[in-house]
Design an enzyme around this catalytic site. Sequence first.
Site, PDB file in Angstrom:
ATOM      1  N   MET A  28      24.795  23.758  45.937  1.00 41.03           N
ATOM      2  CA  MET A  28      25.014  25.087  45.374  1.00 41.03           C
ATOM      3  C   MET A  28      23.696  25.868  45.422  1.00 41.03           C
ATOM      4  O   MET A  28      23.500  26.830  44.673  1.00 41.03           O
ATOM      5  CB  MET A  28      25.553  24.978  43.950  1.00 41.03           C
ATOM      6  CG  MET A  28      26.915  24.269  43.926  1.00 41.03           C
ATOM      7  SD  MET A  28      27.968  24.709  42.540  1.00 41.03           S
ATOM      8  CE  MET A  28      27.012  24.082  41.193  1.00 41.03           C
ATOM      9  N   LEU A  31      17.521  24.792  45.630  1.00 46.61           N
ATOM     10  CA  LEU A  31      17.191  23.446  46.096  1.00 46.61           C
ATOM     11  C   LEU A  31      15.908  22.906  45.468  1.00 46.61           C
ATOM     12  O   LEU A  31      14.923  23.612  45.333  1.00 46.61           O
ATOM     13  CB  LEU A  31      17.040  23.442  47.620  1.00 46.61           C
ATOM     14  CG  LEU A  31      18.251  23.949  48.413  1.00 46.61           C
ATOM     15  CD1 LEU A  31      17.981  23.846  49.916  1.00 46.61           C
ATOM     16  CD2 LEU A  31      19.525  23.188  48.050  1.00 46.61           C
ATOM     17  N   HIS A  32      15.952  21.632  45.065  1.00 49.03           N
ATOM     18  CA  HIS A  32      14.763  20.948  44.542  1.00 49.03           C
ATOM     19  C   HIS A  32      14.521  19.686  45.382  1.00 49.03           C
ATOM     20  O   HIS A  32      15.273  19.420  46.347  1.00 49.03           O
ATOM     21  CB  HIS A  32      14.932  20.621  43.053  1.00 49.03           C
ATOM     22  CG  HIS A  32      16.193  19.882  42.722  1.00 49.03           C
ATOM     23  ND1 HIS A  32      16.440  18.603  43.157  1.00 49.03           N
ATOM     24  CD2 HIS A  32      17.284  20.254  42.006  1.00 49.03           C
ATOM     25  CE1 HIS A  32      17.611  18.210  42.721  1.00 49.03           C
ATOM     26  NE2 HIS A  32      18.165  19.188  42.022  1.00 49.03           N
ATOM     27  N   HIS A  35      17.481  17.484  46.388  1.00 50.43           N
ATOM     28  CA  HIS A  35      18.301  17.960  47.519  1.00 50.43           C
ATOM     29  C   HIS A  35      17.586  17.677  48.844  1.00 50.43           C
ATOM     30  O   HIS A  35      18.211  17.274  49.833  1.00 50.43           O
ATOM     31  CB  HIS A  35      18.494  19.480  47.447  1.00 50.43           C
ATOM     32  CG  HIS A  35      19.328  19.960  46.299  1.00 50.43           C
ATOM     33  ND1 HIS A  35      18.825  20.744  45.297  1.00 50.43           N
ATOM     34  CD2 HIS A  35      20.642  19.785  46.010  1.00 50.43           C
ATOM     35  CE1 HIS A  35      19.793  21.045  44.437  1.00 50.43           C
ATOM     36  NE2 HIS A  35      20.899  20.463  44.835  1.00 50.43           N
ATOM     37  N   GLN A  59      34.298  25.443  39.668  1.00 49.65           N
ATOM     38  CA  GLN A  59      33.885  24.223  38.969  1.00 49.65           C
ATOM     39  C   GLN A  59      33.063  24.514  37.710  1.00 49.65           C
ATOM     40  O   GLN A  59      32.600  23.593  37.055  1.00 49.65           O
ATOM     41  CB  GLN A  59      33.149  23.272  39.910  1.00 49.65           C
ATOM     42  CG  GLN A  59      31.783  23.725  40.358  1.00 49.65           C
ATOM     43  CD  GLN A  59      31.201  22.769  41.398  1.00 49.65           C
ATOM     44  OE1 GLN A  59      31.595  22.778  42.559  1.00 49.65           O
ATOM     45  NE2 GLN A  59      30.271  21.933  40.991  1.00 49.65           N
ATOM     46  N   ARG A 189      19.199  22.853  36.777  1.00 47.37           N
ATOM     47  CA  ARG A 189      19.254  23.370  35.403  1.00 47.37           C
ATOM     48  C   ARG A 189      17.949  23.134  34.624  1.00 47.37           C
ATOM     49  O   ARG A 189      17.716  23.790  33.609  1.00 47.37           O
ATOM     50  CB  ARG A 189      20.418  22.742  34.648  1.00 47.37           C
ATOM     51  CG  ARG A 189      21.766  23.246  35.139  1.00 47.37           C
ATOM     52  CD  ARG A 189      22.905  22.799  34.252  1.00 47.37           C
ATOM     53  NE  ARG A 189      24.125  23.538  34.552  1.00 47.37           N
ATOM     54  CZ  ARG A 189      25.007  23.190  35.486  1.00 47.37           C
ATOM     55  NH1 ARG A 189      24.792  22.107  36.192  1.00 47.37           N
ATOM     56  NH2 ARG A 189      26.082  23.924  35.715  1.00 47.37           N
TER      57      ARG A 189
HETATM   58  O1  PAF Z   1      26.755  18.777  43.317  1.00 54.55           O
HETATM   59  C1  PAF Z   1      26.892  19.978  43.628  1.00 54.55           C
HETATM   60  O2  PAF Z   1      25.932  20.717  43.852  1.00 54.55           O
HETATM   61  C2  PAF Z   1      28.298  20.554  43.717  1.00 54.55           C
HETATM   62  O3  PAF Z   1      29.136  19.956  42.793  1.00 54.55           O
HETATM   63  C3  PAF Z   1      28.903  20.464  45.133  1.00 54.55           C
HETATM   64  C4  PAF Z   1      29.094  19.025  45.579  1.00 54.55           C
HETATM   65  C5  PAF Z   1      28.002  21.184  46.134  1.00 54.55           C
HETATM   66  C6  PAF Z   1      30.269  21.151  45.167  1.00 54.55           C
HETATM   67  O4  PAF Z   1      30.177  22.494  44.799  1.00 54.55           O
END
Ligand code: PAF
Length: 271
Positions: A28, A31-32, A35, A59, A189
């Site tokens: 999403m 990025l850190h 990721h 979500q 977060r």
């Molecule tokens: O872990 C996440 O960042 C999200 O849940 C994902 C897997 C990209 C789905 O939106």
Amino acid sequence: MPHTVSTPQSWRSLHKRISGTLGFVPTMGNLHAGHLDLVRRALDENDHVLVSIFVNPTQFNQQSDFDAYARTFEEDCAKLDALQDAEKRLYVFAPQEKHIYPDGYAVKVLEAEDSEVLEGKFRPGHFTGMLTVVLKLLNIADATRAYFGEKDFQQLLLVRKMAESLFLPVEIVPCPTRREEDGLAMSSRNARLSAEEREKAALLYARLSDFSRSDAQVMKTLEKDGFKPEYVETRWRRRLAAAWLGNVRLIDNIPAESGAQKEGKKHAVVS
Ligand code: PAF
């Protein structure tokens, strides 16, 4: 900057023009280092890598959490660019909501067992939104392997279950949680914690790693520490927890028992 596409059709036509294996890292954004570990591993294990950046509205339980989610597309692309090699094997898929939900979220993926507990109990609908978007992204990416962090352990478990149940032709690759020096699991977060909360946040991992205390005792200790814990529970051979610190909800998990003691040694500060 990495080659970026925004529609499923444009990725499909680009995919047809590249050959070999493809690793897929859904994110999403914001990025850190955690990721980037996934992306590095995907680059090591595949000929090409696709990273998706999409803040999935379905979500999130609260509109305010969705709104507060940091959108840092330019910075994310710069971080990915730094991992790019001479062959330029890294691509970004950054769709808009209309590209992912042409049906307005009428079609959903429902898992009715493991999604009901822990995170699912405290975040109703979260896993349906997550599984739905992951299925769409996996279908669009059409990758050989897809990489998920163990930090979101229940997510990983459900994605694996979905891939097996629906016979998805992709290998789901779990990747270890990346931690800060003091043990705090990396998460987008964390940036929302105040300096004081950030210092305290490492206690979540430390308390979780204390196997001399039961799950219920760890809950109580976290309360005394100033957290608002939602659960501490041992399941799936992991010890998992979610706790609020101020306005930030933190989650973490470690292997239960002996594995955890080994993993915990490096960071655990238990008083
Ligand atoms: O872990 C996440 O960042 C999200 O849940 C994902 C897997 C990209 C789905 O939106």
